[in-house]
Design a protein around this motif. Structure first.
Motif, PDB file in Angstrom:
ATOM      1  N   PRO A 175       0.809  -1.234   0.000  1.00  0.00           N
ATOM      2  CA  PRO A 175       0.000   0.000   0.000  1.00  0.00           C
ATOM      3  C   PRO A 175       0.833   1.271   0.000  1.00  0.00           C
ATOM      4  O   PRO A 175       0.321   2.349  -0.325  1.00  0.00           O
ATOM      5  CB  PRO A 175      -0.837  -0.119   1.278  1.00  0.00           C
ATOM      6  CG  PRO A 175      -0.064  -1.047   2.158  1.00  0.00           C
ATOM      7  CD  PRO A 175       0.634  -2.008   1.250  1.00  0.00           C
ATOM      8  N   ASP A 176       2.123   1.183   0.359  1.00  0.00           N
ATOM      9  CA  ASP A 176       2.967   2.375   0.441  1.00  0.00           C
ATOM     10  C   ASP A 176       3.831   2.577  -0.802  1.00  0.00           C
ATOM     11  O   ASP A 176       4.576   3.552  -0.875  1.00  0.00           O
ATOM     12  CB  ASP A 176       3.870   2.286   1.679  1.00  0.00           C
ATOM     13  CG  ASP A 176       3.058   2.229   2.974  1.00  0.00           C
ATOM     14  OD1 ASP A 176       2.049   2.961   3.062  1.00  0.00           O
ATOM     15  OD2 ASP A 176       3.420   1.444   3.866  1.00  0.00           O
ATOM     16  N   ALA A 177       3.736   1.671  -1.757  1.00  0.00           N
ATOM     17  CA  ALA A 177       4.538   1.784  -2.972  1.00  0.00           C
ATOM     18  C   ALA A 177       3.859   2.740  -3.960  1.00  0.00           C
ATOM     19  O   ALA A 177       2.760   3.239  -3.723  1.00  0.00           O
ATOM     20  CB  ALA A 177       4.731   0.408  -3.596  1.00  0.00           C
ATOM     21  N   HIS A 178       4.555   3.000  -5.082  1.00  0.00           N
ATOM     22  CA  HIS A 178       3.955   3.808  -6.140  1.00  0.00           C
ATOM     23  C   HIS A 178       2.677   3.134  -6.651  1.00  0.00           C
ATOM     24  O   HIS A 178       2.575   1.917  -6.717  1.00  0.00           O
ATOM     25  CB  HIS A 178       4.931   3.963  -7.311  1.00  0.00           C
ATOM     26  CG  HIS A 178       6.035   4.949  -7.052  1.00  0.00           C
ATOM     27  ND1 HIS A 178       5.789   6.246  -6.664  1.00  0.00           N
ATOM     28  CD2 HIS A 178       7.385   4.820  -7.127  1.00  0.00           C
ATOM     29  CE1 HIS A 178       6.942   6.879  -6.525  1.00  0.00           C
ATOM     30  NE2 HIS A 178       7.928   6.037  -6.785  1.00  0.00           N
ATOM     31  N   VAL A 179       1.727   3.948  -7.054  1.00  0.00           N
ATOM     32  CA  VAL A 179       0.439   3.433  -7.526  1.00  0.00           C
ATOM     33  C   VAL A 179       0.591   2.814  -8.916  1.00  0.00           C
ATOM     34  O   VAL A 179       1.218   3.399  -9.808  1.00  0.00           O
ATOM     35  CB  VAL A 179      -0.608   4.564  -7.578  1.00  0.00           C
ATOM     36  CG1 VAL A 179      -1.867   4.113  -8.322  1.00  0.00           C
ATOM     37  CG2 VAL A 179      -0.957   5.033  -6.174  1.00  0.00           C
ATOM     38  N   GLN A 188      -2.985  12.946  -7.416  1.00  0.00           N
ATOM     39  CA  GLN A 188      -2.603  13.269  -8.790  1.00  0.00           C
ATOM     40  C   GLN A 188      -2.062  11.993  -9.443  1.00  0.00           C
ATOM     41  O   GLN A 188      -1.116  11.390  -8.948  1.00  0.00           O
ATOM     42  CB  GLN A 188      -1.520  14.355  -8.805  1.00  0.00           C
ATOM     43  CG  GLN A 188      -1.937  15.667  -8.154  1.00  0.00           C
ATOM     44  CD  GLN A 188      -2.790  16.514  -9.072  1.00  0.00           C
ATOM     45  OE1 GLN A 188      -2.695  16.412 -10.290  1.00  0.00           O
ATOM     46  NE2 GLN A 188      -3.625  17.365  -8.492  1.00  0.00           N
ATOM     47  N   LEU A 189      -2.670  11.585 -10.564  1.00  0.00           N
ATOM     48  CA  LEU A 189      -2.257  10.369 -11.249  1.00  0.00           C
ATOM     49  C   LEU A 189      -1.970  10.664 -12.713  1.00  0.00           C
ATOM     50  O   LEU A 189      -2.550  11.579 -13.303  1.00  0.00           O
ATOM     51  CB  LEU A 189      -3.349   9.290 -11.151  1.00  0.00           C
ATOM     52  CG  LEU A 189      -3.688   8.745  -9.769  1.00  0.00           C
ATOM     53  CD1 LEU A 189      -4.828   7.729  -9.879  1.00  0.00           C
ATOM     54  CD2 LEU A 189      -2.478   8.111  -9.107  1.00  0.00           C
ATOM     55  N   PRO A 230      -0.498  15.317 -15.116  1.00  0.00           N
ATOM     56  CA  PRO A 230      -1.297  14.496 -14.204  1.00  0.00           C
ATOM     57  C   PRO A 230      -2.763  14.914 -14.203  1.00  0.00           C
ATOM     58  O   PRO A 230      -3.102  16.053 -14.543  1.00  0.00           O
ATOM     59  CB  PRO A 230      -0.656  14.748 -12.837  1.00  0.00           C
ATOM     60  CG  PRO A 230      -0.040  16.102 -12.955  1.00  0.00           C
ATOM     61  CD  PRO A 230       0.402  16.229 -14.380  1.00  0.00           C
ATOM     62  N   VAL A 231      -3.623  13.977 -13.823  1.00  0.00           N
ATOM     63  CA  VAL A 231      -5.043  14.259 -13.658  1.00  0.00           C
ATOM     64  C   VAL A 231      -5.379  14.116 -12.175  1.00  0.00           C
ATOM     65  O   VAL A 231      -4.764  13.324 -11.453  1.00  0.00           O
ATOM     66  CB  VAL A 231      -5.910  13.307 -14.504  1.00  0.00           C
ATOM     67  CG1 VAL A 231      -5.655  13.525 -15.983  1.00  0.00           C
ATOM     68  CG2 VAL A 231      -5.657  11.852 -14.135  1.00  0.00           C
ATOM     69  N   LYS A 232      -6.357  14.874 -11.736  1.00  0.00           N
ATOM     70  CA  LYS A 232      -6.725  14.854 -10.321  1.00  0.00           C
ATOM     71  C   LYS A 232      -7.891  13.909 -10.088  1.00  0.00           C
ATOM     72  O   LYS A 232      -8.885  13.943 -10.819  1.00  0.00           O
ATOM     73  CB  LYS A 232      -7.111  16.262  -9.854  1.00  0.00           C
ATOM     74  CG  LYS A 232      -7.449  16.329  -8.369  1.00  0.00           C
ATOM     75  CD  LYS A 232      -7.811  17.745  -7.948  1.00  0.00           C
ATOM     76  CE  LYS A 232      -8.167  17.808  -6.465  1.00  0.00           C
ATOM     77  NZ  LYS A 232      -8.548  19.169  -6.036  1.00  0.00           N
ATOM     78  N   VAL A 233      -7.758  13.069  -9.067  1.00  0.00           N
ATOM     79  CA  VAL A 233      -8.842  12.173  -8.668  1.00  0.00           C
ATOM     80  C   VAL A 233      -9.770  12.983  -7.754  1.00  0.00           C
ATOM     81  O   VAL A 233      -9.704  12.895  -6.525  1.00  0.00           O
ATOM     82  CB  VAL A 233      -8.309  10.915  -7.954  1.00  0.00           C
ATOM     83  CG1 VAL A 233      -9.452   9.979  -7.592  1.00  0.00           C
ATOM     84  CG2 VAL A 233      -7.285  10.200  -8.834  1.00  0.00           C
ATOM     85  N   ALA A 234     -10.625  13.786  -8.368  1.00  0.00           N
ATOM     86  CA  ALA A 234     -11.497  14.658  -7.574  1.00  0.00           C
ATOM     87  C   ALA A 234     -12.517  13.857  -6.790  1.00  0.00           C
ATOM     88  O   ALA A 234     -12.902  14.232  -5.674  1.00  0.00           O
ATOM     89  CB  ALA A 234     -12.200  15.657  -8.491  1.00  0.00           C
ATOM     90  N   ASP A 263       1.440   7.021 -10.409  1.00  0.00           N
ATOM     91  CA  ASP A 263       1.764   8.332  -9.826  1.00  0.00           C
ATOM     92  C   ASP A 263       3.237   8.684  -9.944  1.00  0.00           C
ATOM     93  O   ASP A 263       3.735   9.560  -9.248  1.00  0.00           O
ATOM     94  CB  ASP A 263       1.332   8.382  -8.354  1.00  0.00           C
ATOM     95  CG  ASP A 263       2.030   7.332  -7.500  1.00  0.00           C
ATOM     96  OD1 ASP A 263       2.835   6.540  -8.045  1.00  0.00           O
ATOM     97  OD2 ASP A 263       1.755   7.278  -6.290  1.00  0.00           O
ATOM     98  N   SER A 264       3.964   7.992 -10.834  1.00  0.00           N
ATOM     99  CA  SER A 264       5.380   8.270 -11.015  1.00  0.00           C
ATOM    100  C   SER A 264       5.760   7.960 -12.451  1.00  0.00           C
ATOM    101  O   SER A 264       5.296   6.977 -13.033  1.00  0.00           O
ATOM    102  CB  SER A 264       6.229   7.417 -10.062  1.00  0.00           C
ATOM    103  OG  SER A 264       7.588   7.425 -10.445  1.00  0.00           O
ATOM    104  N   HIS A 265       6.638   8.769 -13.019  1.00  0.00           N
ATOM    105  CA  HIS A 265       7.081   8.503 -14.391  1.00  0.00           C
ATOM    106  C   HIS A 265       7.954   7.262 -14.485  1.00  0.00           C
ATOM    107  O   HIS A 265       8.287   6.823 -15.589  1.00  0.00           O
ATOM    108  CB  HIS A 265       7.806   9.722 -14.961  1.00  0.00           C
ATOM    109  CG  HIS A 265       6.883  10.850 -15.320  1.00  0.00           C
ATOM    110  ND1 HIS A 265       5.822  10.689 -16.191  1.00  0.00           N
ATOM    111  CD2 HIS A 265       6.843  12.143 -14.909  1.00  0.00           C
ATOM    112  CE1 HIS A 265       5.179  11.838 -16.318  1.00  0.00           C
ATOM    113  NE2 HIS A 265       5.772  12.733 -15.547  1.00  0.00           N
ATOM    114  N   ASP A 266       8.325   6.690 -13.339  1.00  0.00           N
ATOM    115  CA  ASP A 266       9.010   5.388 -13.374  1.00  0.00           C
ATOM    116  C   ASP A 266       8.094   4.317 -13.947  1.00  0.00           C
ATOM    117  O   ASP A 266       8.558   3.267 -14.396  1.00  0.00           O
ATOM    118  CB  ASP A 266       9.439   4.968 -11.960  1.00  0.00           C
ATOM    119  CG  ASP A 266      10.547   5.862 -11.420  1.00  0.00           C
ATOM    120  OD1 ASP A 266      11.216   6.534 -12.242  1.00  0.00           O
ATOM    121  OD2 ASP A 266      10.734   5.897 -10.191  1.00  0.00           O
ATOM    122  N   GLU A 267       6.772   4.578 -13.887  1.00  0.00           N
ATOM    123  CA  GLU A 267       5.806   3.597 -14.394  1.00  0.00           C
ATOM    124  C   GLU A 267       5.321   3.934 -15.808  1.00  0.00           C
ATOM    125  O   GLU A 267       4.335   3.373 -16.272  1.00  0.00           O
ATOM    126  CB  GLU A 267       4.596   3.500 -13.449  1.00  0.00           C
ATOM    127  CG  GLU A 267       4.826   2.634 -12.223  1.00  0.00           C
ATOM    128  CD  GLU A 267       5.736   3.286 -11.192  1.00  0.00           C
ATOM    129  OE1 GLU A 267       5.501   4.464 -10.843  1.00  0.00           O
ATOM    130  OE2 GLU A 267       6.687   2.625 -10.741  1.00  0.00           O
TER     131      GLU A 267
END
Length: 684
Positions: A290-294, A325-326, A334-338, A376-380
């Motif tokens: 749960p604490d890793a990048h999404v 922000q995803l 990024p887009v916001k999860v409103a 949530d990271s450009h690593d993905e």
């Protein structure tokens, strides 16, 4: 209350039409306290079938999602997905199987193993899912639980074993996994209990040794659970649960089994993501941390008239929180999860977060699409899941707006329909000036057309798609034309001599400039090629594009004053037509590789039907009581094949096709196509 990954169970209900999946879905929601009263298909008030078309037809057309929460000392969030049983709507069903750990295959106790049972069991096995079977309707008239269990074991192997058994004629069920005493409609509980234990312990050598040394009483509960979960994951055990969704018998027991024995997202084999483009790329294993990048994957799109575009996704890694922000796929912005939603049929409930393994939804993000990866990271960046093997949409209708000015609205509506259903495809064929909507069957397309009218307010006209014939030549020939026009002022003059030759099938088109001595100045050669290409696109004898030939311009004449580009365009076009008329022109038709799969009993009807379609049978294969017949068939012969196959196989046959090659049509067909062609009159 908050849930962890270990508390989550993701289960898809799948099975043959009429097995009772939607009723079971309702009964489980009611037994789990998610709804106060179970709806019925007859009353049209189920959580699952909320679409007006589903209510009118009395069966599911799309998937539906709802959750059951169990609190207390042992918590569980059970995400249930109800899938349509009709093969016409396999797209949504298969996308649901891609995001769950367990496929719960529902079987009618009075009908036994049907075609949909076999097909979906195999699909679940191929995806490496834990498979479990619910034998439903155990108290209905005609139910034969003994025969159904025997048939299941015969079809799917000795690893199919019951975890509970019907008793008192199906009015209740008794446990045979945790209990070893009592009686049932299928015999002593002890006999079935022993079979389960024997099956479970042999998966693990340590557990087997403990069992042989100390007996069943020497096994710890954790040892038995771990061995059971391993059996499920490796297909060494396919548990059967008996139930009656109508009466509620077995519902509480089924929920207990889901909580105690079915794998959570951390126990099952996670699907590997790939980093890179295409089917290859470096594998990336998402961990349920749960604490890793999404990392999340969108498996369903709904264009809701009130909420807007809704993207339903499964979280594989990290925690998605409201206002986060995803990134979508490789997007740089990024887009916001409103708003973050939990889905219950047509209703949406706002939640604060979704942990690994959970299913949630976001709204009003235009960039979302089926199979989009959220992170949530450009690593993905460049991450993607292995694509689901959806059946190719074979049944097509050419479609156009019924009213002028509605073309843009139709295009947008078709795009939204294709977004929602991965087995619908929209293609535009410029050479035929047609937009073709393709689906899995006539019913599939009828539903799509009805949605165009009711949801998007677009009326359409349809007709069968035209066949993409081609033209070519079978011999070499010379062509010549002199274009001369005098209108009082400056005239037009151009003369072209050329040769055409056939190329091998698939050779395309070649244009060769072999002019010597400047008889056609170089600045006019593009005009000659332009005239040739006009014929190439529009056809010479039947109005279809030309292919597989070479044009060599070798001689001609020009005039110092009157030669112009327009003259050489006309001369090139008519010289080309002259050459083709002498080169034994042919009309080519597309030939497809066809594979038809049905029960062995229908093979004679299938091959006999194909024989009347100019088909060449290329082979057959058999497995699990089915035969696959492979053939090469002209596409023009398959216009009504879906209906013919359905009639010949009682609705259980299926087929797929791929383009193979072009070959000449029979003389009678060519004559008909040529006679029906009315070219525009040429201006001299």
């Amino acid at each position: 209350m908050p849930y962890s990954t270990q508390d989550i169970r993701n289960v898809a209900l799948a099975g043959h039409p009429g097995a009772g999946k939607t009723t079971l879905f309702e009964a489980l929601l009611h037994a789990g306290g998610a709804i106060q009263t179970a709806g019925t298909i007859e009353r049209g008030n189920t959580v699952s079938d909320h679409d007006p078309m589903e209510k009118a037809r009395g069966h599911s057309i799309d998937t539906a999602i709802a959750s059951i929460d169990r609190n207390g000392s042992a918590a569980m969030r059970l995400n249930l997905i109800d899938t349509p049983g009709y093969p016409d709507f396999r797209g949504p069903a298969l996308s649901a199987l891609s995001v769950v750990e367990t496929a719960l295959i529902v079987v009618d106790a009075s009908a036994g193993v049907e075609d949909g049972t076999r097909r979906l069991m195999e699909r679940a096995r191929q995806r490496g899912l834990c498979r479990a079977i619910v034998v439903n309707k155990i108290d209905h008239e005609g139910a034969d639980c003994t025969a159904t269990l025997e048939q299941l074991r015969e079809q799917f192997g000795p690893e199919v074993l019951p975890l509970n058994l019907p008793a008192d004629g199906g009015r209740r069920v008794v446990d045979c996994f945790g209990a070893s005493e009592g009686d049932s409609d299928l015999g002593p509980v002890a006999d079935w209990h022993q079979r389960i234990i024997d099956q479970v312990v042999e998966i693990n050598e340590t557990v087997m040794e403990h069992y042989l040394d100390l007996g069943e009483g020497g096994l710890s509960g954790q040892e038995l659970h771990d061995a059971f979960e391993q059996c499920l994951r490796e297909g060494h055990l396919v548990p059967v649960c008996f139930a009656s969704a109508r009466s509620g018998a077995g519902m509480a027991e089924l929920l207990d089994i889901a909580q105690r024995l079915l794998p959570h997202p951390g126990e099952a084999n996670p699907p590997p993501f790939r980093k890179g483009s295409g089917a290859g790329g470096e594998p990336v294993l998402a961990t349920p941390d749960p604490d890793a990048h999404v990392i999340a994957d969108v498996f369903k799109i709904v264009n809701d008239p009130f909420v807007g575009k809704l993207g339903i996704f499964r979280v594989y890694q990290g925690t998605v929180r409201r206002d986060a922000q995803l990134f979508v796929d490789d997007g740089r912005k990024p887009v916001k999860v409103a708003h973050l939603y939990r889905i219950r049929g047509k209703d949406h409930e706002e939640i604060d977060q979704a942990v690994p393994g959970d299913i949630a939804a976001v709204a009003k993000i235009d960039e979302l699409h089926f199979d989009a990866v959220l992170h949530d990271s450009h690593d993905e960046d460049h991450l993607h899941l292995a694509p689901v093997d959806f059946p190719r949409p074979m049944f097509g209708l050419a479609i156009e707006a019924a009213s002028r000015g509605q073309e843009q609205k139709l295009s947008q509506a078709l795009h939204k329909l294709a977004e929602e259903d991965p087995a619908l495809a929209v293609e535009h064929l410029p050479e035929l000036n047609e937009t073709v909507l393709r689906g899995l069957s006539d019913l599939h397309l009828r539903i799509a057309l009805e949605r165009l009218q009711t949801r998007f307010g677009v009326a359409v006209r349809t007709h069968p798609p035209r066949i993409a014939y081609r033209e070519t030549i079978a011999a070499a020939a010379e062509g010549h034309h002199r274009h001369k026009k005098q209108t009082g002022g400056a005239g037009q003059f151009g003369e072209v001599m050329l040769r055409v030759e056939p190329l091998p099938r698939g050779g395309g088109f070649e244009f060769v400039d072999a002019v010597k001595g400047g008889v056609i100045p170089g600045q006019f050669m593009p005009a000659v090629e332009k005239g040739v290409r006009q014929v190439l696109a529009s056809g010479a004898i039947a109005g279809y594009p030309l292919q597989d030939l070479r044009v060599t311009v070798h001689d001609g004449k020009h005039h110092a004053v009157d030669s112009k580009e327009v003259a050489f365009v006309a001369a090139g076009r008519k010289a080309f037509l002259d050459a083709i008329s002498k080169a034994r022109p042919q009309v080519l038709e597309p030939v497809v590789d066809l594979e038809v799969t049905a029960a062995e009993a229908h093979v004679g009807d299938i091959t006999g039907g194909l024989a009347g379609k100019r088909a060449r049978i290329t082979g057959t294969d058999g497995a699990r009581g089915e035969i696959a017949v492979r053939a090469q068939v002209p596409l023009s012969e398959l216009e009504n094949y879906a209906a013919e196959l359905k009639s010949a196989t009682a609705g259980h046959g299926r087929y797929r096709l791929d383009f193979s090659h072009y070959e000449p049509v029979p003389a009678a067909v060519q004559q008909r196509l040529v006679e029906s062609y009315r070219p525009r009159p040429e201006e001299d």
